[in-house]
Design a protein around this motif. Structure first.
Motif, PDB file in Angstrom:
ATOM      1  N   UNK A 316       0.830  -1.200   0.000  1.00 13.84           N
ATOM      2  CA  UNK A 316       0.000   0.000   0.000  1.00 13.84           C
ATOM      3  C   UNK A 316       0.868   1.256   0.000  1.00 13.84           C
ATOM      4  N   UNK A 317       0.527   2.194  -0.878  1.00 14.88           N
ATOM      5  CA  UNK A 317       1.221   3.485  -0.931  1.00 14.88           C
ATOM      6  C   UNK A 317       0.411   4.609  -0.296  1.00 14.88           C
ATOM      7  N   UNK A 318      -0.907   4.394  -0.140  1.00 18.28           N
ATOM      8  CA  UNK A 318      -1.748   5.415   0.472  1.00 18.28           C
ATOM      9  C   UNK A 318      -2.906   4.739   1.192  1.00 18.28           C
ATOM     10  N   UNK A 319      -3.232   5.243   2.358  1.00 20.64           N
ATOM     11  CA  UNK A 319      -4.419   4.797   3.086  1.00 20.64           C
ATOM     12  C   UNK A 319      -5.338   5.998   3.222  1.00 20.64           C
ATOM     13  N   UNK A 320      -6.614   5.797   2.898  1.00 19.19           N
ATOM     14  CA  UNK A 320      -7.592   6.865   3.029  1.00 19.19           C
ATOM     15  C   UNK A 320      -8.831   6.314   3.727  1.00 19.19           C
ATOM     16  N   UNK A 321      -9.672   7.218   4.184  1.00 14.66           N
ATOM     17  CA  UNK A 321     -10.845   6.811   4.951  1.00 14.66           C
ATOM     18  C   UNK A 321     -12.036   7.675   4.566  1.00 14.66           C
ATOM     19  N   UNK A 322     -13.157   7.390   5.198  1.00 15.67           N
ATOM     20  CA  UNK A 322     -14.399   8.100   4.886  1.00 15.67           C
ATOM     21  C   UNK A 322     -14.518   9.414   5.639  1.00 15.67           C
ATOM     22  N   UNK A 323     -13.496   9.774   6.395  1.00 15.21           N
ATOM     23  CA  UNK A 323     -13.393  11.065   7.066  1.00 15.21           C
ATOM     24  C   UNK A 323     -11.934  11.503   7.010  1.00 15.21           C
TER      25      UNK A 323
END
Length: 625
Positions: A316-323
């Protein structure tokens, strides 16, 4: 009444926080700005009738240094959460942030775009899609993914697609197992009480500004437009399950019982991007929300974060979320997810350690300290959940509301306890004097406790009411946690100006239409006024043309339902025949005259049943009897 100035006690505490917290670390501001493409100007969204359902521009006051009326750490978080516009996460994945409490994400496929979590309201979701298309092209929506069962992650779906396109197979709707059941039950069974308390939690009806609502920690506020839902067409049931959607491969990880009863994470191999739904955000989350909910499982939460690290972090190069905003880079991703994991695990394990030494929930919360690595991580700060109320939630999860002390097993309720306390302390005026001294000493917690007793003795005592409002206001000014601030300030506002009511109802026609027949009957059962129904003994058969036959019995104030297969035992007082489930719902709401309903047998049976239903009160008192 006007807001009161900030007390010296609160101002001094804020000055100390400025010295002790790591304000020199501005990495979050760099991350929140990375990939910025364009903002919406003005960032104001209206409904068809012209009503404003979202106004991010109202947070323009957040520019500059924090005032004494806001905890400096919360001011910083609100500045970050108020950033709005279209952002590139990586090439092919885009987010619109600052249009609601949550984010909406767009993943570009071979022929169109996959939408993740279409916000609360159709109007803001449509505005976000329009902004995306203005800069990335007029791509058709080919799929919608709901990460979990809270309304800010599905309620705007009709702003990005239509039921007709889903029915025709042009758009897939993907969600974790159990999402619709949990979504509609949460918003219907206890929905009125939750919505009323949510108006306190989010401060939706407060004025925005340095002396009022400055945000919610998880986002700035909740939009107030049309709430909708479309039933998923693809259900995710197992970790490791994969689907290719519009040419995009997605690998799923189930995470039920964490931040929501139905929740999942997922990974996009071609983008090397991981979506963590709402289980890893840039604050400590709730283990039980102040609006009310089932207590969440921090042990499972931590374990699912460990599983996500082990399964996905290496690729994984980026982790994102719903906030909030993403985190880039392998080492930073691992550190971020690991600290989030340690946060929930530490809360769980240390609370259990202390409760097994005999400490009660309130005692544990008062002495609980996070380790330095968590205390100094901005993304572990308690802007939305707090260490204090999360510890009490864990205690409640394992041991319930009772702390084991027999003197607290059968306490008087506030309206009975208040007069006794006030009498013991010498009357209301004497208690107000004691509270005034506490305020002067900066002991606002004790002042609030004293004045709470006066309110439940004499809610119209002018001196107590004013001082209580002023006291709650100071507690709000001092709170780092946004939801605590909003609770304190909304309580103060209602003491000064009367009940504000409920800002948003999630029981829209779209939501109610997704209730299963059994859930409609359950919703009726929790509205039966037991004492009024004690003497009723009713049996009704309900025949639903598009669903089947049911038998309802009302005895001893309890409504029991059974699905009939081959007929019921005994003769019913009446048979109610309805053309559709929606016609049944209309009857449950009191419409017995429109077409599509017939009653045979005792014509009074159904009206007598409906006659013992209570109507929920969306404006019930909270800080007064």
């Amino acid at each position: 009444m006007e807001n009161q100035p900030v007390s010296a006690t609160i101002a001094a505490a804020h000055a100390e926080h400025q010295k002790t917290l790591p304000f020199g670390d501005t990495t979050d501001f760099d991350d929140a700005d990375q990939g910025f493409i364009a903002a919406l100007n003005p960032c104001v969204v209206t409904a068809a009738d012209g009503r404003v359902v979202w106004d991010n521009d109202s947070y323009g006051f957040l520019a500059g240094d924090p005032p004494d009326s806001v905890h400096p750490s919360l001011w910083r978080q609100s500045q970050l959460a108020a950033k709005q516009g279209l952002y590139e996460v990586v090439e092919g994945i885009y987010q619109v942030r600052g249009f609601d409490l949550s984010n909406i994400t767009f993943v570009e496929g071979d022929s169109g775009v996959i939408v993740i979590d279409p916000l609360i309201s159709t109007e803001v979701a449509a505005a976000a899609l329009k902004l995306y298309r203005a800069h990335r092209g007029d791509r058709a929506v080919t799929a919608v993914i709901y990460t979990h069962s809270h309304v800010d992650h599905f309620g705007g779906v009709l702003g990005v697609t239509t039921q007709a396109d889903v029915d025709a197979g042009r758009v897939a709707v993907i969600a974790p197992e159990g999402l619709v059941e949990h979504a509609v039950s949460e918003n219907v069974y206890a929905g009125t009480a939750m919505a009323r308390r949510a108006s306190y939690m989010y401060g939706t009806l407060l004025q925005r500004g340095p002396s009022g609502q400055v945000g919610c920690g998880l986002g700035q506020n909740t939009s107030t437009g049309e709430v909708s839902i479309i039933v998923p067409t693809v259900t995710i049931t197992d970790t490791g399950q994969t689907h290719t959607v519009d040419g995009v491969l997605i690998e799923f990880q189930m995470a039920p019982g964490t931040e929501a009863p139905a929740e999942m994470h997922f990974y996009f191999p071609q983008f090397r991007a991981l979506c963590m739904a709402e289980n890893a955000t840039h604050n400590l989350h709730n283990l039980v929300t102040l609006r009310g909910a089932v207590v969440r499982d921090p042990h499972a939460w931590a374990n699912y974060l460990t599983e996500a690290i082990d399964t996905f972090a290496g690729r994984t190069d980026v982790v994102f979320a719903s906030h909030h905003w993403p985190t880039w880079g392998h080492d930073r991703i691992v550190e971020y997810l690991a600290l989030q994991r340690d946060l929930y695990a530490y809360l769980h394990d240390q609370t259990l350690r202390l409760l097994n030494q005999g400490y009660t929930g309130i005692e544990i919360a008062e002495q609980f300290q996070l380790p330095p690595a968590l205390e100094n991580a901005w993304h572990a700060r308690g802007y939305y959940g707090s260490v204090s109320h999360n510890v009490k939630a864990i205690y409640q999860r394992y041991l319930g509301w009772f702390d084991g002390n027999p003197a607290r097993l059968w306490p008087h309720p506030p309206e009975a306890a208040g007069p006794r306390y006030v009498a013991a302390m010498g009357g209301a005026d004497r208690v107000v004097d004691l509270a005034s001294k506490a305020v002067g000493d900066g002991d606002f917690r004790w002042a609030a406790t004293l004045l709470d007793h006066v309110m439940f003795t004499d809610a119209e005592h002018a001196g107590a009411r004013k001082l209580y409002a002023d006291t709650l206001e100071q507690l709000g000014y001092g709170a780092e946690n946004a939801t605590w601030r909003n609770f304190f300030l909304t309580g103060a506002a209602e003491l000064r100006g009367g009940v504000l009511g409920t800002a948003v109802s999630t029981t829209s026609t779209s939501m109610l239409s997704q209730l299963a027949v059994e859930q409609i009957f359950d919703a009726l059962a929790v509205r039966i006024n037991g004492p009024r129904a004690w003497e009723l003994d009713l049996t009704l058969d309900v025949a639903i043309a598009d669903d089947g036959d049911y038998r309802l019995t009302l005895r001893n104030g309890v409504l029991v339902q059974r699905r009939l297969v081959g007929g019921g035992d005994g003769v019913a007082d009446a048979t109610v025949s309805v053309s559709t489930k929606m016609r049944l719902l209309a009857a449950a709401l009191g419409d017995l005259q429109s077409a599509g309903l017939q009653i045979s047998g005792d014509q009074s049976a159904l009206p007598r049943l409906l006659g013992v239903l209570d109507r929920p009160d969306p404006s019930f008192n909270i800080v007064t009897p």
